[in-house]
Design an enzyme around this catalytic site. Structure first.
Site, PDB file in Angstrom:
ATOM      1  N   HIS A  84       6.706 -11.096   3.434  1.00 27.65           N
ATOM      2  CA  HIS A  84       7.560 -11.667   4.481  1.00 27.65           C
ATOM      3  C   HIS A  84       6.798 -11.759   5.800  1.00 27.65           C
ATOM      4  O   HIS A  84       6.866 -12.777   6.502  1.00 27.65           O
ATOM      5  CB  HIS A  84       8.807 -10.800   4.716  1.00 27.65           C
ATOM      6  CG  HIS A  84       9.778 -10.774   3.590  1.00 27.65           C
ATOM      7  ND1 HIS A  84      10.249  -9.591   3.059  1.00 27.65           N
ATOM      8  CD2 HIS A  84      10.384 -11.771   2.904  1.00 27.65           C
ATOM      9  CE1 HIS A  84      11.117  -9.869   2.098  1.00 27.65           C
ATOM     10  NE2 HIS A  84      11.218 -11.185   1.979  1.00 27.65           N
TER      11      HIS A  84
ATOM     12  N   LYS B  82      22.940  -9.120  -4.101  1.00 29.63           N
ATOM     13  CA  LYS B  82      21.608  -8.534  -4.267  1.00 29.63           C
ATOM     14  C   LYS B  82      21.620  -7.009  -4.208  1.00 29.63           C
ATOM     15  O   LYS B  82      20.577  -6.387  -4.271  1.00 29.63           O
ATOM     16  CB  LYS B  82      20.645  -9.086  -3.205  1.00 29.63           C
ATOM     17  CG  LYS B  82      20.266 -10.532  -3.437  1.00 29.63           C
ATOM     18  CD  LYS B  82      19.130 -10.937  -2.529  1.00 29.63           C
ATOM     19  CE  LYS B  82      18.625 -12.327  -2.880  1.00 29.63           C
ATOM     20  NZ  LYS B  82      17.438 -12.682  -2.093  1.00 29.63           N
TER      21      LYS B  82
ATOM     22  N   ARG C 151       6.144 -17.807  -3.994  1.00 31.91           N
ATOM     23  CA  ARG C 151       5.208 -16.920  -4.665  1.00 31.91           C
ATOM     24  C   ARG C 151       4.752 -17.482  -6.001  1.00 31.91           C
ATOM     25  O   ARG C 151       3.613 -17.345  -6.375  1.00 31.91           O
ATOM     26  CB  ARG C 151       5.851 -15.552  -4.905  1.00 31.91           C
ATOM     27  CG  ARG C 151       6.168 -14.799  -3.646  1.00 31.91           C
ATOM     28  CD  ARG C 151       6.970 -13.593  -3.961  1.00 31.91           C
ATOM     29  NE  ARG C 151       8.198 -14.013  -4.628  1.00 31.91           N
ATOM     30  CZ  ARG C 151       9.285 -13.299  -4.768  1.00 31.91           C
ATOM     31  NH1 ARG C 151       9.320 -12.087  -4.321  1.00 31.91           N
ATOM     32  NH2 ARG C 151      10.349 -13.774  -5.354  1.00 31.91           N
TER      33      ARG C 151
ATOM     34  N   SER D 114      10.941  -7.949  -2.688  1.00 34.26           N
ATOM     35  CA  SER D 114      11.751  -6.822  -2.209  1.00 34.26           C
ATOM     36  C   SER D 114      12.437  -6.100  -3.362  1.00 34.26           C
ATOM     37  O   SER D 114      12.502  -4.876  -3.399  1.00 34.26           O
ATOM     38  CB  SER D 114      12.806  -7.307  -1.215  1.00 34.26           C
ATOM     39  OG  SER D 114      12.209  -7.771  -0.037  1.00 34.26           O
TER      40      SER D 114
END
Length: 169
Positions: A19, A43, A94, A132
């Protein structure tokens, strides 16, 4: 010339070195970059929205980029972007799986507001595997996360895991 305002949205739970890389690079592309820290209960966040905002602000300050601000939101991304006066959405990629999801989201966002462009930044090769979700999983099972987050974020995550207890016990 109209000010270029970018929004980099995410849950940042926790903020990773990946990030930070996108923030540093995205800030070079716009006059002002707004990090939009959003809620996303699906999440299963480790940190509260306020804790994530504080964490992101601290990490942004450490980057020493002057044109970045952190704002929380709990709304449709395009509505948030409009309120912020943004003309660019910054997204990090990514892998191919990210591209497929982000491509679809960019198409939907364009349908909602065609005047706001989406810009994709490829993650630095050394940071591509960092997510994350995986950082939290590694930490919850007692693994070392220092290669994926800053020392301060590592401390925050380790403290939270200690409060909740390891899954690997």
């Amino acid at each position: 010339m109209k000010e270029r305002v970018g929004v980099y949205p995410g849950t940042f739970d926790p903020i990773t070195l990946g990030h930070a890389d996108i923030i540093r690079r995205g800030a070079k592309l716009v006059d002002r970059l707004i990090i939009g820290v959003t809620t996303n209960p699906s999440k299963n966040p480790m940190f509260t929205p306020a804790e994530r905002m504080d964490m992101v602000r601290r990490e942004v300050a450490a980057l020493k980029v002057e044109n970045v601000e952190v704002v929380g939101f709990n709304a449709l991304l395009m509505k948030f972007a409009e309120v912020q006066g943004a003309n660019v959405i910054v997204r990090g990629l990514r892998a191919v799986a990210d591209f497929e999801y982000e491509y679809q989201m960019a198409g939907m966002n364009q349908q909602l507001n065609a005047s706001i462009e989406t810009v994709f930044l490829m993650a630095d090769v050394s940071l591509q595997p960092i997510a994350s979700r995986l950082v939290k999983e590694i930490a919850l099972f007692g693994g070392e996360i220092g290669r994926f987050v800053s020392p301060a974020v590592r401390e925050d995550v380790v403290k939270r895991v200690a409060e909740r207890g390891l899954l690997g016990d």
